[in-house]
Design a protein around this motif. Structure first.
Motif, PDB file in Angstrom:
ATOM      1  N   VAL A  74     100.554  76.783  23.387  1.00  0.00           N
ATOM      2  CA  VAL A  74     100.499  77.761  22.295  1.00  0.00           C
ATOM      3  C   VAL A  74     100.350  77.044  20.959  1.00  0.00           C
ATOM      4  O   VAL A  74      99.543  77.447  20.103  1.00  0.00           O
ATOM      5  CB  VAL A  74     101.761  78.637  22.314  1.00  0.00           C
ATOM      6  N   VAL A  75     101.126  75.984  20.755  1.00  0.00           N
ATOM      7  CA  VAL A  75     101.049  75.235  19.500  1.00  0.00           C
ATOM      8  C   VAL A  75      99.659  74.640  19.312  1.00  0.00           C
ATOM      9  O   VAL A  75      99.067  74.725  18.229  1.00  0.00           O
ATOM     10  CB  VAL A  75     102.112  74.118  19.490  1.00  0.00           C
ATOM     11  N   VAL A  76      99.125  74.047  20.375  1.00  0.00           N
ATOM     12  CA  VAL A  76      97.811  73.413  20.276  1.00  0.00           C
ATOM     13  C   VAL A  76      96.726  74.444  19.970  1.00  0.00           C
ATOM     14  O   VAL A  76      95.866  74.231  19.097  1.00  0.00           O
ATOM     15  CB  VAL A  76      97.500  72.652  21.580  1.00  0.00           C
ATOM     16  N   ILE A  77      96.747  75.568  20.670  1.00  0.00           N
ATOM     17  CA  ILE A  77      95.730  76.598  20.447  1.00  0.00           C
ATOM     18  C   ILE A  77      95.814  77.148  19.024  1.00  0.00           C
ATOM     19  O   ILE A  77      94.786  77.339  18.356  1.00  0.00           O
ATOM     20  CB  ILE A  77      95.880  77.725  21.489  1.00  0.00           C
ATOM     21  N   LEU A  78      97.024  77.388  18.534  1.00  0.00           N
ATOM     22  CA  LEU A  78      97.185  77.893  17.170  1.00  0.00           C
ATOM     23  C   LEU A  78      96.641  76.898  16.138  1.00  0.00           C
ATOM     24  O   LEU A  78      95.961  77.288  15.181  1.00  0.00           O
ATOM     25  CB  LEU A  78      98.654  78.194  16.893  1.00  0.00           C
ATOM     26  N   MET A  79      96.925  75.621  16.331  1.00  0.00           N
ATOM     27  CA  MET A  79      96.445  74.618  15.385  1.00  0.00           C
ATOM     28  C   MET A  79      94.929  74.513  15.400  1.00  0.00           C
ATOM     29  O   MET A  79      94.288  74.373  14.359  1.00  0.00           O
ATOM     30  CB  MET A  79      97.068  73.262  15.714  1.00  0.00           C
ATOM     31  N   ILE A  80      94.338  74.595  16.590  1.00  0.00           N
ATOM     32  CA  ILE A  80      92.878  74.515  16.671  1.00  0.00           C
ATOM     33  C   ILE A  80      92.237  75.733  16.028  1.00  0.00           C
ATOM     34  O   ILE A  80      91.208  75.637  15.343  1.00  0.00           O
ATOM     35  CB  ILE A  80      92.442  74.364  18.148  1.00  0.00           C
ATOM     36  N   LEU A  81      92.847  76.913  16.229  1.00  0.00           N
ATOM     37  CA  LEU A  81      92.303  78.122  15.611  1.00  0.00           C
ATOM     38  C   LEU A  81      92.432  78.064  14.097  1.00  0.00           C
ATOM     39  O   LEU A  81      91.560  78.556  13.364  1.00  0.00           O
ATOM     40  CB  LEU A  81      93.038  79.347  16.163  1.00  0.00           C
ATOM     41  N   ILE A  82      93.497  77.471  13.594  1.00  0.00           N
ATOM     42  CA  ILE A  82      93.684  77.377  12.148  1.00  0.00           C
ATOM     43  C   ILE A  82      92.746  76.347  11.532  1.00  0.00           C
ATOM     44  O   ILE A  82      92.119  76.595  10.490  1.00  0.00           O
ATOM     45  CB  ILE A  82      95.157  77.015  11.827  1.00  0.00           C
ATOM     46  N   LEU A  83      92.625  75.178  12.174  1.00  0.00           N
ATOM     47  CA  LEU A  83      91.844  74.084  11.603  1.00  0.00           C
ATOM     48  C   LEU A  83      90.378  74.115  12.022  1.00  0.00           C
ATOM     49  O   LEU A  83      89.593  73.317  11.505  1.00  0.00           O
ATOM     50  CB  LEU A  83      92.463  72.748  12.032  1.00  0.00           C
ATOM     51  N   SER A  84      90.012  74.992  12.961  1.00  0.00           N
ATOM     52  CA  SER A  84      88.666  75.074  13.543  1.00  0.00           C
ATOM     53  C   SER A  84      88.437  73.874  14.457  1.00  0.00           C
ATOM     54  O   SER A  84      88.869  72.754  14.151  1.00  0.00           O
ATOM     55  CB  SER A  84      87.567  75.139  12.484  1.00  0.00           C
ATOM     56  N   GLY A 128      87.331  70.634  16.407  1.00  0.00           N
ATOM     57  CA  GLY A 128      86.720  69.385  15.971  1.00  0.00           C
ATOM     58  C   GLY A 128      87.579  68.213  16.405  1.00  0.00           C
ATOM     59  O   GLY A 128      88.686  68.387  16.914  1.00  0.00           O
ATOM     60  N   ILE A 129      87.068  66.998  16.194  1.00  0.00           N
ATOM     61  CA  ILE A 129      87.812  65.811  16.612  1.00  0.00           C
ATOM     62  C   ILE A 129      89.140  65.717  15.883  1.00  0.00           C
ATOM     63  O   ILE A 129      90.186  65.459  16.483  1.00  0.00           O
ATOM     64  CB  ILE A 129      86.960  64.545  16.363  1.00  0.00           C
ATOM     65  N   LEU A 130      89.138  65.947  14.563  1.00  0.00           N
ATOM     66  CA  LEU A 130      90.366  65.832  13.783  1.00  0.00           C
ATOM     67  C   LEU A 130      91.379  66.897  14.186  1.00  0.00           C
ATOM     68  O   LEU A 130      92.568  66.589  14.374  1.00  0.00           O
ATOM     69  CB  LEU A 130      90.050  65.941  12.294  1.00  0.00           C
ATOM     70  N   SER A 131      90.933  68.133  14.326  1.00  0.00           N
ATOM     71  CA  SER A 131      91.863  69.210  14.653  1.00  0.00           C
ATOM     72  C   SER A 131      92.457  69.031  16.046  1.00  0.00           C
ATOM     73  O   SER A 131      93.646  69.281  16.266  1.00  0.00           O
ATOM     74  CB  SER A 131      91.149  70.562  14.563  1.00  0.00           C
ATOM     75  N   ILE A 132      91.649  68.572  17.023  1.00  0.00           N
ATOM     76  CA  ILE A 132      92.165  68.340  18.369  1.00  0.00           C
ATOM     77  C   ILE A 132      93.179  67.199  18.368  1.00  0.00           C
ATOM     78  O   ILE A 132      94.226  67.270  19.020  1.00  0.00           O
ATOM     79  CB  ILE A 132      91.008  68.046  19.342  1.00  0.00           C
ATOM     80  N   THR A 133      92.884  66.137  17.600  1.00  0.00           N
ATOM     81  CA  THR A 133      93.821  65.016  17.518  1.00  0.00           C
ATOM     82  C   THR A 133      95.148  65.449  16.919  1.00  0.00           C
ATOM     83  O   THR A 133      96.228  65.103  17.419  1.00  0.00           O
ATOM     84  CB  THR A 133      93.211  63.882  16.682  1.00  0.00           C
ATOM     85  N   ILE A 134      95.086  66.224  15.829  1.00  0.00           N
ATOM     86  CA  ILE A 134      96.320  66.715  15.195  1.00  0.00           C
ATOM     87  C   ILE A 134      97.075  67.632  16.150  1.00  0.00           C
ATOM     88  O   ILE A 134      98.303  67.557  16.273  1.00  0.00           O
ATOM     89  CB  ILE A 134      95.990  67.440  13.882  1.00  0.00           C
ATOM     90  N   ALA A 135      96.334  68.489  16.836  1.00  0.00           N
ATOM     91  CA  ALA A 135      96.981  69.420  17.757  1.00  0.00           C
ATOM     92  C   ALA A 135      97.693  68.677  18.889  1.00  0.00           C
ATOM     93  O   ALA A 135      98.789  69.057  19.305  1.00  0.00           O
ATOM     94  CB  ALA A 135      95.944  70.386  18.326  1.00  0.00           C
ATOM     95  N   LEU A 136      97.077  67.609  19.385  1.00  0.00           N
ATOM     96  CA  LEU A 136      97.685  66.844  20.475  1.00  0.00           C
ATOM     97  C   LEU A 136      98.928  66.082  20.024  1.00  0.00           C
ATOM     98  O   LEU A 136      99.815  65.790  20.839  1.00  0.00           O
ATOM     99  CB  LEU A 136      96.674  65.861  21.062  1.00  0.00           C
ATOM    100  N   THR A 137      99.008  65.752  18.735  1.00  0.00           N
ATOM    101  CA  THR A 137     100.128  64.944  18.251  1.00  0.00           C
ATOM    102  C   THR A 137     101.263  65.784  17.685  1.00  0.00           C
ATOM    103  O   THR A 137     102.309  65.224  17.341  1.00  0.00           O
ATOM    104  CB  THR A 137      99.645  63.977  17.153  1.00  0.00           C
TER     105      THR A 137
END
Length: 380
Positions: free
Chosen positions: A228-238, A240-249
């Motif tokens: 849930v956290v990862v999906i929300l972050m990706i939806l907020i940041l759109s 991309g490589i940066l958003s996926i990296t942030i979501a994973l961390t």
């Protein structure tokens, strides 16, 4: 028992030389030297390490092995099967640049007609083999082999992994996607390591209220589903490589922090830490110079287990449509694209699936080998 008189010649005094009396029979080894000696004896870990080295090299150099661009589109060469120069004449290898299909019909003529219609009515480049002519009362069966390259005028060109729907070279895209997947996973694992080591070390070293407050934060984050956290972050940041990296961390550092906390709690009251504190060493110096080096083995092992998990999670996000967006591709997006045409063009999915499987298996085998090598109990 009666005492017996023994001949003194039966007893030979041990000769002892001054220069060998204190000699150490086994060479003195550091922790890393001892671990490396044990790791070299683990054949599986060495094979896994070589697999990772080869895949990493191909991810960096593979896209430059031919002249086709990563996103070079040409619809005329759409969905060409794999063809490798020098291997196209070996029947049992899937690199002939041809498509094989089996056709069944009531009569032999109908089966041949179905094959001709399926392969763009190009009889010149179709080679048919009659499996069953239907004379025994059963259906007629024809095995047809269609030379796709000759049909589309690419007889002198070779696409080692074939081409995708838009005519892009699959070899270049697979290795470029491997490069991006490894980059995201290694970057996410590195950030997880830095945050987790710092957070867990500070929490355990200071203890008391600091530890209580920091552990309550971790418990809150653990209570939220990671997906849930990862999906929300990706939806907020759109995506991309940066958003996926942030979501994973966002929550990926928590396992590392908890492992480091447990180890530091065991070490912080040891004599060498008390000696450093008595000599006036600062807290930051004790943490970085005394405690962290003593948990380096666990840090390396946990990081090695984190990388394949990050690769799989990134591939999962790409597979459900939340990963990288075109034209950028990773192993996950390539598998997703190949899955849509798996029955008709299986090679689009097979090659990226094999590579991601090798990466995950190799990382886990190497991590297991490192865990055994860093464990003093495994010493022979």
């Amino acid at each position: 028992m009666a005492n017996k008189d023994y001949d003194k010649d039966l007893f030979v005094p041990l000769e002892r030389e001054d220069d060998t009396s204190e000699k150490i029979s086994r060479p003195s080894l550091t922790f890393w030297q001892d671990s490396w000696m044990r790791l070299k004896k683990n054949t599986g870990a060495l094979i896994g390490a070589w697999v990772l080295i080869i895949i990493t090299f191909m991810a960096l150099a593979g896209p430059f092995f031919n002249d086709y661009g990563f996103d070079e589109q040409n619809l005329i060469r759409s969905k060409l099967p794999p063809k490798v120069q020098g291997l196209e004449n070996i029947d049992w290898l899937p690199f002939q640049g041809t498509m094989h299909r089996t056709f069944e019909a009531e009569t032999l003529e109908d089966a041949k007609e179905d094959a001709i219609n399926r392969f763009k009515r190009d009889e010149e480049n179709i080679e048919m083999t009659v499996v069953d002519d239907g004379s025994n009362g059963g259906p007629a069966i024809v095995d047809a082999e269609f030379d796709v390259y000759a049909n589309q005028g690419f007889e002198d060109e070779y696409f080692w992994f074939g081409t995708d729907t838009l005519g892009r070279d699959q070899w270049t895209r697979v290795w470029k996607g491997t490069q991006i997947s490894l980059y995201i996973a290694v970057l996410a694992a590195f950030i997880d390591m830095v945050i987790g080591v710092a957070y867990g070390g500070i929490s355990a070293y200071y203890g008391g209220r600091v530890d209580d407050y920091m552990q309550r934060i971790i418990e809150i984050l653990i209570g939220i589903p990671n997906l849930v956290v990862v999906i929300l972050m990706i939806l907020i940041l759109s995506p991309g490589i940066l958003s996926i990296t942030i979501a994973l961390t966002i929550t990926g550092w928590i396992p590392m922090a908890r492992i480091i906390r447990g180890q530091v709690l065991k070490l912080k009251n040891q004599e060498f830490v008390l000696a450093s504190r008595t000599l006036g060493a600062s807290d930051s110096r004790i943490i970085m110079k005394q405690l962290v080096p003593n948990v380096t083995g666990l840090i390396v092992i946990n990081t090695m287990f984190t990388i394949p998990g990050a690769i799989f999670f990134e591939a999962f996000l790409s597979f459900i449509g939340l990963g990288l967006q075109p034209p950028v591709a990773s192993l996950g997006t390539l598998i997703d694209e190949g899955f849509q045409s798996l029955q008709t063009f299986p090679y689009l999915m097979i090659y990226p699936a094999i590579i991601i499987s090798l990466i995950m298996i190799a990382f886990n085998i190497v991590a297991d080998g490192l865990r055994d090598a860093f464990d003093p109990k495994m010493r022979e």
